[in-house]
Write an enzyme that holds these catalytic residues in place. Structure first.
Site, PDB file in Angstrom:
ATOM      1  N   CYS A 106       0.797  -1.237   0.000  1.00  0.00           N
ATOM      2  CA  CYS A 106       0.000   0.000   0.000  1.00  0.00           C
ATOM      3  C   CYS A 106       0.828   1.284   0.000  1.00  0.00           C
ATOM      4  CB  CYS A 106      -0.975  -0.003   1.168  1.00  0.00           C
ATOM      5  SG  CYS A 106      -0.242  -0.519   2.711  1.00  0.00           S
ATOM      6  N   SER A 153      -5.089   2.027   9.493  1.00  0.00           N
ATOM      7  CA  SER A 153      -5.886   1.031   8.751  1.00  0.00           C
ATOM      8  C   SER A 153      -5.009   0.139   7.880  1.00  0.00           C
ATOM      9  CB  SER A 153      -6.955   1.715   7.901  1.00  0.00           C
ATOM     10  OG  SER A 153      -6.355   2.581   6.968  1.00  0.00           O
ATOM     11  N   GLY A 154      -3.766   0.553   7.655  1.00  0.00           N
ATOM     12  CA  GLY A 154      -2.828  -0.273   6.895  1.00  0.00           C
ATOM     13  C   GLY A 154      -2.458  -1.547   7.627  1.00  0.00           C
ATOM     14  N   HIS A 211      -1.722   6.976   3.460  1.00  0.00           N
ATOM     15  CA  HIS A 211      -0.278   6.906   3.675  1.00  0.00           C
ATOM     16  C   HIS A 211       0.354   8.140   3.031  1.00  0.00           C
ATOM     17  CE1 HIS A 211      -0.947   3.063   5.305  1.00  0.00           C
ATOM     18  NE2 HIS A 211      -0.428   2.287   4.371  1.00  0.00           N
ATOM     19  N   THR A 243      -6.277   1.718   1.692  1.00  0.00           N
ATOM     20  CA  THR A 243      -7.128   0.536   1.458  1.00  0.00           C
ATOM     21  C   THR A 243      -7.912   0.651   0.141  1.00  0.00           C
ATOM     22  OG1 THR A 243      -8.946   1.410   2.789  1.00  0.00           O
ATOM     23  CG2 THR A 243      -7.403  -0.069   3.898  1.00  0.00           C
TER      24      THR A 243
END
Ligand SMILES: NC(=O)c1ccc[n+]([C@@H]2O[C@H](COP(=O)([O-])OP(=O)(O)OC[C@H]3O[C@@H](n4cnc5c(N)ncnc54)[C@H](OP(=O)(O)O)[C@@H]3O)[C@@H](O)[C@H]2O)c1
Length: 341
Positions: free
Chosen positions: A140, A170-171, A233, A319
């Site tokens: 990601c 959330s990664g 990110h 995501t």
């Protein structure tokens, strides 16, 4: 597969109302198999579970699935073997996991940057002696580095890269990082992430030589940090180029960039894959992560670097463009190509 996880849920959400693909089956671990999806999942999306999916029975990840196209958001501890088994059994597997990204005959694809790497598919099918195969999307954070570097490499030839990331919680999936570890904190370590960014970027920007991929001939040095951000990110990137350029030229190349998904009008393609922001304090995850439905790479603060040549900030939704959305875009491009049949 992995339909109950952070990436799996994003697949379900993004595929709702998709013009080409329907979610026909959902699969996860043996712990969850047999339950109704709506009962099994700890749903963390801001829209409700699509009704048609809520009542589906969760299946185990075995080659008894009826659908030929399988999106995978499986945990990396199990993805390797399960995905290989399905490809062997004839399924088209679109994977988000690290396990097969560096396999010599597996495409690691960003459709705007290296769609020609899909030409590895016939080689993989031959090696497997199957009509199935695996196509992967990148890690990601690699996604936004490779997306920003792709057009610059073509225009000015990248010689060296340094990148420092600030990656969203959330990664790490769900439940992910414990709140007491991350609230008001920065964690300067994400297991395996730096190694992935350093090698995957070179595979994506590498050249298909008719048999496999010659890696991009430049070193990448990555430092990865987990920060208390929900989604998105962010990364600070510094680059040395073989050719002389300027801030204006770099801005023009990035802002004017468009790829095959845009040309083909693929349903999930962002109108513009890269958006350069001119404000001096942007991009920021809270405000900019959802540009073009989370499918864009935002770039800002392009300026000279006193160690390498130029430096800038990049940001993307981990995501969406960094996972499920990237996989769906890969599948859309494959559909246009007839899935290699
Ligand atoms: N989160 C991101 O931003 C991101 C971005 C790019 C790539 N990825 C990669 O995508 C993958 C999924 O990440 P995630 O963040 O969605 O993780 P996650 O939230 O932990 O979800 C993992 C999924 O794998 C399933 N699973 C676990 N063990 C299994 C087993 N033994 N057999 C079958 N299924 C099993 C889980 O099902 P149960 O509910 O049944 O346990 C769940 O559906 C990982 O490989 C990750 O590195 C994540």
């Amino acid at each position: 597969m992995g339909a109950t996880g952070a990436v799996g849920q994003k697949f379900i959400k993004l595929l709702e109302g998709h013009p080409w693909f329907d979610v026909a089956e959902v699969a996860a671990s043996e712990r969850t198999a047999g339950k109704r999806y709506g009962d099994a999942v700890s749903w963390k999306q801001t829209t409700s579970i699509p009704e048609a999916v809520r009542s589906l029975e969760v299946l185990p990840c075995t080659p008894e699935l009826k659908s030929r196209i399988v999106f995978s958001g499986l945990d990396a501890s199990v993805a390797g073997e399960i995905e290989a088994d399905l490809a062997q059994a004839g399924y088209v597997v679109l994977s988000n996991s690290k396990n097969h990204r560096l396999d010599a005959d597996v495409p690691l694809v960003i459709p705007e940057i290296n769609p020609d790497h899909l030409d590895l598919i016939p080689i993989q099918k031959k090696n497997l002696n199957s009509k199935g195969y695996i196509v992967t999307n990148s890690n990601c954070s690699t996604m936004f580095l490779a997306m920003a570097l792709g057009p610059l490499h073509k225009a000015f030839q990248v010689e060296k890269v340094m990148v420092t990331t600030m990656q969203a919680i959330s990664g790490a999936g769900y439940p992910g990082v414990p709140s007491l570890d991350i609230l008001g904190n920065v964690i300067p370590f994400i297991g395996g992430e730096e190694e992935k960014m350093e090698i995957e970027t070179r595979k994506i920007l590498g050249k298909f030589n008719g048999k496999n991929i010659d890696l991009g001939d430049f070193p990448v040095s990555a430092q990865c940090n987990r920060v208390a951000v929900e989604d998105g990110h962010t990364m600070s990137i510094a680059v040395k180029f073989a050719r002389k350029t300027s801030v204006n030229e770099i801005t023009e190349v990035l802002n004017g960039f468009s790829g095959l998904p845009q040309e083909l009008g693929l349903p999930s393609a962002p109108e513009r894959p890269i958006v350069v922001m001119s404000e001096k304090d942007r991009p920021q995850p809270r405000f900019d992560v959802n540009v073009f439905h989370g499918m864009a790479t935002l770039v800002g603060r392009i300026r000279p670097c006193s160690v390498l040549d130029y430096k800038f900030t990049a940001l993307g939704h981990n995501t969406i463009r960094g996972a499920a959305g990237a996989s769906i875009l890969n599948a859309e491009l494959l559909k246009i190509r007839g899935f290699g049949d």
